[in-house]
Every structure is written in C-alpha cells, then in structure tokens.
Design a protein around this motif. Structure first.
Motif, PDB file in Angstrom:
ATOM      1  N   ARG A  23      12.582  10.998   3.801  1.00  0.00           N
ATOM      2  CA  ARG A  23      13.542  11.482   3.709  1.00  0.00           C
ATOM      3  C   ARG A  23      14.898  10.625   2.879  1.00  0.00           C
ATOM      4  NH1 ARG A  23      16.804  13.768   8.499  1.00  0.00           N
ATOM      5  NH2 ARG A  23      17.538  11.075   8.489  1.00  0.00           N
ATOM      6  N   ASP A  24      15.048   9.302   4.156  1.00  0.00           N
ATOM      7  CA  ASP A  24      15.926   8.558   2.718  1.00  0.00           C
ATOM      8  C   ASP A  24      15.669   7.378   2.461  1.00  0.00           C
ATOM      9  OD1 ASP A  24      17.824  10.379   4.733  1.00  0.00           O
ATOM     10  OD2 ASP A  24      17.752   8.984   6.275  1.00  0.00           O
ATOM     11  N   THR A  25      15.035   6.932   2.865  1.00  0.00           N
ATOM     12  CA  THR A  25      14.309   5.988   2.065  1.00  0.00           C
ATOM     13  C   THR A  25      12.939   6.260   0.815  1.00  0.00           C
ATOM     14  OG1 THR A  25      13.636   4.405   4.001  1.00  0.00           O
ATOM     15  CG2 THR A  25      12.490   3.515   2.466  1.00  0.00           C
ATOM     16  N   LEU A  26      12.156   7.609   1.185  1.00  0.00           N
ATOM     17  CA  LEU A  26      11.598   7.535   0.288  1.00  0.00           C
ATOM     18  C   LEU A  26      12.318   8.301  -0.763  1.00  0.00           C
ATOM     19  CD1 LEU A  26       8.157   7.364   1.557  1.00  0.00           C
ATOM     20  CD2 LEU A  26       9.212   6.104  -0.847  1.00  0.00           C
TER      21      LEU A  26
ATOM     22  N   ALA B  90      13.132   2.353  -8.391  1.00  0.00           N
ATOM     23  CA  ALA B  90      12.499   2.450  -7.071  1.00  0.00           C
ATOM     24  C   ALA B  90      11.863   1.353  -6.150  1.00  0.00           C
ATOM     25  CB  ALA B  90      11.153   3.133  -7.169  1.00  0.00           C
ATOM     26  N   ARG B  91      11.838   0.603  -6.691  1.00  0.00           N
ATOM     27  CA  ARG B  91      11.641  -0.893  -6.122  1.00  0.00           C
ATOM     28  C   ARG B  91      13.184  -2.096  -5.203  1.00  0.00           C
ATOM     29  NH1 ARG B  91      10.484  -6.333  -9.129  1.00  0.00           N
ATOM     30  NH2 ARG B  91      12.850  -5.638  -9.836  1.00  0.00           N
ATOM     31  N   ASP B  92      13.971  -1.364  -5.878  1.00  0.00           N
ATOM     32  CA  ASP B  92      15.414  -2.241  -6.121  1.00  0.00           C
ATOM     33  C   ASP B  92      15.624  -1.300  -5.027  1.00  0.00           C
ATOM     34  OD1 ASP B  92      14.684  -4.088  -8.061  1.00  0.00           O
ATOM     35  OD2 ASP B  92      16.204  -3.178  -9.576  1.00  0.00           O
ATOM     36  N   LEU B 119       3.652  -0.595  -0.829  1.00  0.00           N
ATOM     37  CA  LEU B 119       4.114  -1.430   0.323  1.00  0.00           C
ATOM     38  C   LEU B 119       3.423  -1.566   1.329  1.00  0.00           C
ATOM     39  CD1 LEU B 119       6.678   2.298  -1.121  1.00  0.00           C
ATOM     40  CD2 LEU B 119       6.711  -0.628  -1.958  1.00  0.00           C
ATOM     41  N   HIS B 120       4.426  -2.457   2.392  1.00  0.00           N
ATOM     42  CA  HIS B 120       4.042  -2.456   3.601  1.00  0.00           C
ATOM     43  C   HIS B 120       3.569  -1.719   4.564  1.00  0.00           C
ATOM     44  CE1 HIS B 120       3.127  -4.947   6.894  1.00  0.00           C
ATOM     45  NE2 HIS B 120       3.737  -6.049   6.540  1.00  0.00           N
ATOM     46  N   PRO B 121       2.089  -1.620   4.824  1.00  0.00           N
ATOM     47  CA  PRO B 121       2.116  -0.633   5.815  1.00  0.00           C
ATOM     48  C   PRO B 121       3.285  -0.535   6.747  1.00  0.00           C
ATOM     49  CG  PRO B 121      -0.106  -1.871   5.416  1.00  0.00           C
ATOM     50  CD  PRO B 121       1.141  -2.580   4.612  1.00  0.00           C
ATOM     51  N   LYS B 122       3.106  -1.383   7.498  1.00  0.00           N
ATOM     52  CA  LYS B 122       4.409  -0.672   8.586  1.00  0.00           C
ATOM     53  C   LYS B 122       5.291  -0.809   8.282  1.00  0.00           C
ATOM     54  CE  LYS B 122       2.052  -4.583  12.007  1.00  0.00           C
ATOM     55  NZ  LYS B 122       0.687  -3.587  12.419  1.00  0.00           N
ATOM     56  N   ASP B 123       5.868  -0.356   7.398  1.00  0.00           N
ATOM     57  CA  ASP B 123       6.910  -0.039   6.711  1.00  0.00           C
ATOM     58  C   ASP B 123       7.088   1.525   6.647  1.00  0.00           C
ATOM     59  OD1 ASP B 123       8.631  -2.769   7.381  1.00  0.00           O
ATOM     60  OD2 ASP B 123       9.098  -2.807   5.978  1.00  0.00           O
ATOM     61  N   PHE B 124       5.875   1.923   6.333  1.00  0.00           N
ATOM     62  CA  PHE B 124       5.901   3.364   6.495  1.00  0.00           C
ATOM     63  C   PHE B 124       4.462   4.303   6.583  1.00  0.00           C
ATOM     64  CE2 PHE B 124       7.228   0.688   2.285  1.00  0.00           C
ATOM     65  CZ  PHE B 124       8.827   2.190   2.307  1.00  0.00           C
ATOM     66  N   LEU B 125       4.505   3.875   8.150  1.00  0.00           N
ATOM     67  CA  LEU B 125       3.983   4.846   8.939  1.00  0.00           C
ATOM     68  C   LEU B 125       2.302   4.430   8.942  1.00  0.00           C
ATOM     69  CD1 LEU B 125       5.857   8.008   8.216  1.00  0.00           C
ATOM     70  CD2 LEU B 125       6.601   6.528   9.344  1.00  0.00           C
ATOM     71  N   GLY B 126       2.718   2.890   9.261  1.00  0.00           N
ATOM     72  CA  GLY B 126       0.841   2.252   9.189  1.00  0.00           C
ATOM     73  C   GLY B 126      -0.149   2.800   7.741  1.00  0.00           C
ATOM     74  N   THR B 127       0.729   2.957   6.989  1.00  0.00           N
ATOM     75  CA  THR B 127       0.179   3.278   5.790  1.00  0.00           C
ATOM     76  C   THR B 127       0.405   3.107   4.871  1.00  0.00           C
ATOM     77  OG1 THR B 127       0.131   6.286   6.591  1.00  0.00           O
ATOM     78  CG2 THR B 127      -0.378   5.958   4.723  1.00  0.00           C
ATOM     79  N   LEU B 128      -0.389   2.739   4.300  1.00  0.00           N
ATOM     80  CA  LEU B 128      -0.626   1.316   2.976  1.00  0.00           C
ATOM     81  C   LEU B 128      -0.065   2.520   2.175  1.00  0.00           C
ATOM     82  CD1 LEU B 128      -0.680  -1.008   0.940  1.00  0.00           C
ATOM     83  CD2 LEU B 128      -3.215  -0.292   0.833  1.00  0.00           C
ATOM     84  N   THR B 129       0.885   2.430   0.674  1.00  0.00           N
ATOM     85  CA  THR B 129       1.722   3.559   0.760  1.00  0.00           C
ATOM     86  C   THR B 129       1.789   2.992  -1.318  1.00  0.00           C
ATOM     87  OG1 THR B 129       3.416   4.608   1.947  1.00  0.00           O
ATOM     88  CG2 THR B 129       3.384   4.801  -0.422  1.00  0.00           C
ATOM     89  N   GLU B 130       0.982   2.607  -2.023  1.00  0.00           N
ATOM     90  CA  GLU B 130       1.636   2.249  -3.763  1.00  0.00           C
ATOM     91  C   GLU B 130       2.365   3.745  -4.282  1.00  0.00           C
ATOM     92  OE1 GLU B 130      -2.178   3.266  -5.562  1.00  0.00           O
ATOM     93  OE2 GLU B 130      -1.677   2.151  -7.082  1.00  0.00           O
ATOM     94  N   LEU B 131       3.545   2.802  -5.198  1.00  0.00           N
ATOM     95  CA  LEU B 131       4.160   3.642  -6.063  1.00  0.00           C
ATOM     96  C   LEU B 131       3.596   3.908  -7.553  1.00  0.00           C
ATOM     97  CD1 LEU B 131       7.575   2.994  -5.141  1.00  0.00           C
ATOM     98  CD2 LEU B 131       6.096   4.894  -3.996  1.00  0.00           C
TER      99      LEU B 131
END
Lengths: 134, 134
Positions: A23-26, B90-92, B119-131
C-alpha cells in the motif's frame, strides 16, 4: 485450456506489515484483511488493473502455508492460480496426461467460494499451480 | 504507483520441455523461443488473456538465473514484474522509503526493450520484484 491468471499468492509471516509494503511503498490498492479459518489463512488482496496478488498469513495451528514459511522465513511466492471454464474437464485432461492433482483429486471450494484444485509442483516447473473454475 | 502485472517469470532448466507443459498439458498459447544473449537467458512467453508467464532458461556461462536453478533444480517462480509509468520517479520514491534497488540503481534496458529495475527480495516479502516502465 487455462485462461486468465487469477492471482499470484505470496505467503508472509506478518500480513499487516506486508500490506503496508504494497500500500505505502508500492502504492497499490489493497483490500481489508479477512480471516479464513476453513482455509487456515488470513488474506489481503492487492488489486492490480489486470489481476491480483493474494497475501497469505498462517491462521491457526495447522495452516497449509506454515511449512513453506519455515523454509522461507522472509516470505515468498507460494503459488499461481489460473482460471479454467470447467474444472472437472480440466482435471480429467491433466490426469490423462500424467499430471498429479494434490489431495483426493476432487475440487474443493477455495478461498474465493469457487471450485479449485492444486497441481503437483514437480509436474509444473517447480511451481505450485492452482486451477479455479471461473 | 505500480500498475499492471506485466509478467511472472519461471526459471527452468529445459525451456522446450517447459513450453510443452504449458502448450500441450495446460493448453496455453506460447510464443517461439528467443535467445537473449545480452540478458543471459532464452525466453518463451505464455500469453494469457490478462498477462503473461515468461519462461527463462540459462544462456551462456554467466546467466543471472544459474544460481537460482542450482538451488531449485525442478525450476520455480523467479520474479514478478509490475509496470510503472515513470521508472525514475518510482525508484526515487522507493529509495526514499528505504527500499534497496539491485545493481547500481540505474534502470537497464530489459528483455522487452524497456527500462527496468530489480528490487531486493528481502525488502519485498522474499519476492524478487522487477519494475518496468510501461
């Protein structure tokens, strides 16, 4: 046979913290939290324009996602769910092709109130794959 | 901020066998195989009505998915990719929120010819996340 990607499920140990990240970060639209005691999970849906992400937190002592979180304490993608028109026809086709359906092979009513089946990850590229009758 | 789910990527050791599972067993529409030497992968797209599944097989000696497949020899879900309108904005925003962007933090041209970040998986629920900038 398979149609839309209904959802991607991400298992997490703290669904409120996980919801805040989406919600907040993404900056995504998130649902309220629901407890689903029949399925051993609490759920939050992340509503994207074309599909949804389902956050899952274990609920109760016998949650089907507890073991996954022991192995993946930071969380991780638990399964993908594809829609099918006719789940019994889909199951019969898959079984005839040698794929394994989990459990007793009979569709159950899933967390969305619709018939679902889970397919063995080893038969589907290491990916736990759910089918839901749309 | 995030928009559509652009794709779910599944890493596999044998992309032809994986394609056959999606085409023949699951009855999905699949693209032809493409080698992407700049990205160290071969790709096949599974075209679903609302999004796509990207199958990835390592290509060359230094593939970014080689280590994942060592840990997950049957294959598995490697990452999810969300669309954003403006990847630098988005990055900023993400960096200001304390999230980690992989690599040097600058967008690269991804396998679809558009700017992407991971994005680092540890910051996103153990999920490697591409934008991906849509």
């Amino acid at each position: 046979m398979i149609g839309r990607l209904n959802h991607v499920a991400i298992a997490v140990s703290d669904i409120d913290a996980a919801t805040a990240i989406y919600r907040d970060t993404l900056g995504a639209d998130v649902s309220s939290r629901e407890e689903q005691p029949d399925h051993g999970v609490s759920t939050v849906f992340i509503n994207l324009p074309n599909t949804k992400i389902e956050l899952l937190e274990p609920l109760g002592d016998d949650s089907p996602i507890a073991k996954f979180l022991e192995k993946n304490p930071s969380g991780g993608i638990h399964h993908v769910c594809y829609e099918v028109d006719d789940i019994l026809a889909a199951r019969d086709k898959l079984v005839a092709d040698g794929a394994r359906v989990l459990g007793d092979g009979e569709p159950k009513i899933g967390a969305h109130g619709k018939p679902v089946l889970f397919l063995h990850p080893k038969d589907f590229l290491g990916t736990l794959t759910e089918l839901e009758e749309a």
